[in-house]
Design an enzyme around this catalytic site. Structure first.
Site, PDB file in Angstrom:
ATOM      1  N   LEU A 145       0.863  -1.170   0.000  1.00  0.00           N
ATOM      2  CA  LEU A 145       0.000   0.000   0.000  1.00  0.00           C
ATOM      3  C   LEU A 145       0.904   1.225   0.000  1.00  0.00           C
ATOM      4  CD1 LEU A 145      -2.655  -0.942   2.746  1.00  0.00           C
ATOM      5  CD2 LEU A 145      -2.930  -1.089   0.260  1.00  0.00           C
ATOM      6  N   ASP A 146       0.475   2.296  -0.646  1.00  0.00           N
ATOM      7  CA  ASP A 146       1.257   3.528  -0.623  1.00  0.00           C
ATOM      8  C   ASP A 146       1.418   4.022   0.813  1.00  0.00           C
ATOM      9  OD1 ASP A 146       1.247   3.438  -3.391  1.00  0.00           O
ATOM     10  OD2 ASP A 146      -0.472   4.792  -3.575  1.00  0.00           O
ATOM     11  N   LYS A 147       2.442   4.805   1.034  1.00  0.00           N
ATOM     12  CA  LYS A 147       2.722   5.331   2.374  1.00  0.00           C
ATOM     13  C   LYS A 147       1.488   5.979   2.993  1.00  0.00           C
ATOM     14  CE  LYS A 147       5.460   8.900   4.726  1.00  0.00           C
ATOM     15  NZ  LYS A 147       6.486   9.964   4.563  1.00  0.00           N
ATOM     16  N   THR A 149      -1.693   5.608   2.156  1.00  0.00           N
ATOM     17  CA  THR A 149      -2.931   4.823   2.035  1.00  0.00           C
ATOM     18  C   THR A 149      -3.008   3.898   3.243  1.00  0.00           C
ATOM     19  OG1 THR A 149      -2.924   4.880  -0.381  1.00  0.00           O
ATOM     20  CG2 THR A 149      -4.195   3.125   0.659  1.00  0.00           C
ATOM     21  N   ARG A 244      -5.376   5.570  -8.002  1.00  0.00           N
ATOM     22  CA  ARG A 244      -5.089   6.997  -8.132  1.00  0.00           C
ATOM     23  C   ARG A 244      -4.951   7.406  -9.596  1.00  0.00           C
ATOM     24  NH1 ARG A 244      -0.016   7.547  -4.235  1.00  0.00           N
ATOM     25  NH2 ARG A 244      -0.240   9.764  -4.760  1.00  0.00           N
TER      26      ARG A 244
END
Length: 323
Positions: A145-147, A149, A244
């Site tokens: 997961l993105d930082k 998110t 995104r």
């Protein structure tokens, strides 16, 4: 992270005794077995650079080992070359057994060490939480997961589980659903099918690129507001920044996603300040479903969105009600 299935005698973090069963192998082959987390080419490069010694003498790639020799690897100055460290970082564990670990990742936690983030990551926390993960590549991490998110993420605790989970991801049978607050008024659900790859000019960004990796996102409307919409996004594939990029491509970028928002977004004046103040992409991995790698049982988990998204939605609902 090292594979100790051959039971080498480890004298320190970067010093080894060659196992007798490795006798007859070339040095680079023995190193590849002792240090499977590093590529063969990187190990060969270190030998060529004189960063590996055999019984105290400079080593060569093709020389044979016979078992019992002492190997020393000179510590590297590049953080990427260092073994990852276990760090006592609190984890929100949703489920854990001998095979898998389900984490509710908070906003701000980087999943895997990388440029500028060599410590304080989920991987470092996992090595402290379950030291046995040092024997599993990437400490069992199979997706990210993105930082900024939040939400659910699965970690494999064994090599067998990791292999199975990777196969499930490749077969697109893992169910991953996200809550996303998007700019604009989305009136109905849909599907975005567009390949994603690195942006040709801005390498820190992803983009829809002809010839990129296949990427499919399904979205449906949960709740609509003036100027923004709460969506449920379901991944069919799992590319970097997929939701995104896909939502931005249909002119509904995520609220707070300053990387993929282009220009001013249409929004009622009373809503604009509230949306603009949100400091991160409004994205939360709410649901996760998969087949347990050992039992074959289908399992599902769900976690609430974090407090910052709850507060944002509360403010939006209040504005909409009074508008």
């Amino acid at each position: 992270m090292r594979d100790y299935t051959a039971n080498p005698e480890v004298l320190s973090s970067l010093n080894f005794k060659i196992p007798l069963e490795y006798g007859g192998l070339r040095l680079d082959q023995a190193l590849a077995r002792l240090l499977p987390e590093y590529s063969r080419s990187r190990l060969q490069e270190w030998v060529t650079q004189g960063k590996v010694t055999l019984n105290g003498d400079a080593a060569t790639i093709k020389q044979k080992v016979w078992g019992g020799e002492m190997i020393a690897l000179v510590p590297q100055s590049d953080p990427a070359d260092q073994p990852y460290l276990a760090e006592d970082i609190a984890l929100d564990v949703v489920f854990e057994d001998a095979s898998i670990l389900i984490i509710n990742k908070p906003v701000g936690l980087v999943v895997h060490p990388g440029n500028g983030n060599w410590e304080g990551t989920l991987l470092n926390a996992l090595l402290h939480h379950a030291p046995s993960l040092s024997e599993v590549p990437r400490a069992g991490i199979v997706h990210r997961l993105d930082k900024d998110t939040s939400g659910l993420l699965v970690v494999a605790k064994t090599l067998i589980s990791q292999t199975d989970l990777v196969r499930q991801l490749q077969a697109r049978t893992v169910s991953r659903e996200y809550l996303a607050l998007a700019h604009g008024e989305v009136t109905r659900g849909g599907r975005v099918d567009a390949p994603i790859d690195r942006h040709p000019a801005q390498r820190t960004k992803m983009a829809i690129v002809e010839g990129g990796k296949p990427a499919v996102t399904h979205y449906s409307v949960i709740e609509g507001f003036p100027g923004c919409t709460l969506l449920r996004c379901k991944l069919e594939t799992g590319r970097t920044h997929q939701i995104r990029v896909h939502m931005a491509s249909i002119r509904h970028p995520l609220v707070g996603d300053h990387i993929y928002i282009k220009g001013a977004q249409k929004c009622p004046p009373e809503m604009r300040e509230t949306l603009a103040a949100f400091p991160r992409q409004a994205l939360h991995a709410e649901r996760l479903g998969l087949e347990h790698p050992e039992t074959g049982e289908w399992m599902e988990w769900q976690v609430d969105m974090p407090e910052d998204m709850k507060s944002l939605l509360g403010a939006i609902r209040n504005i909409a009600a009074n508008g």
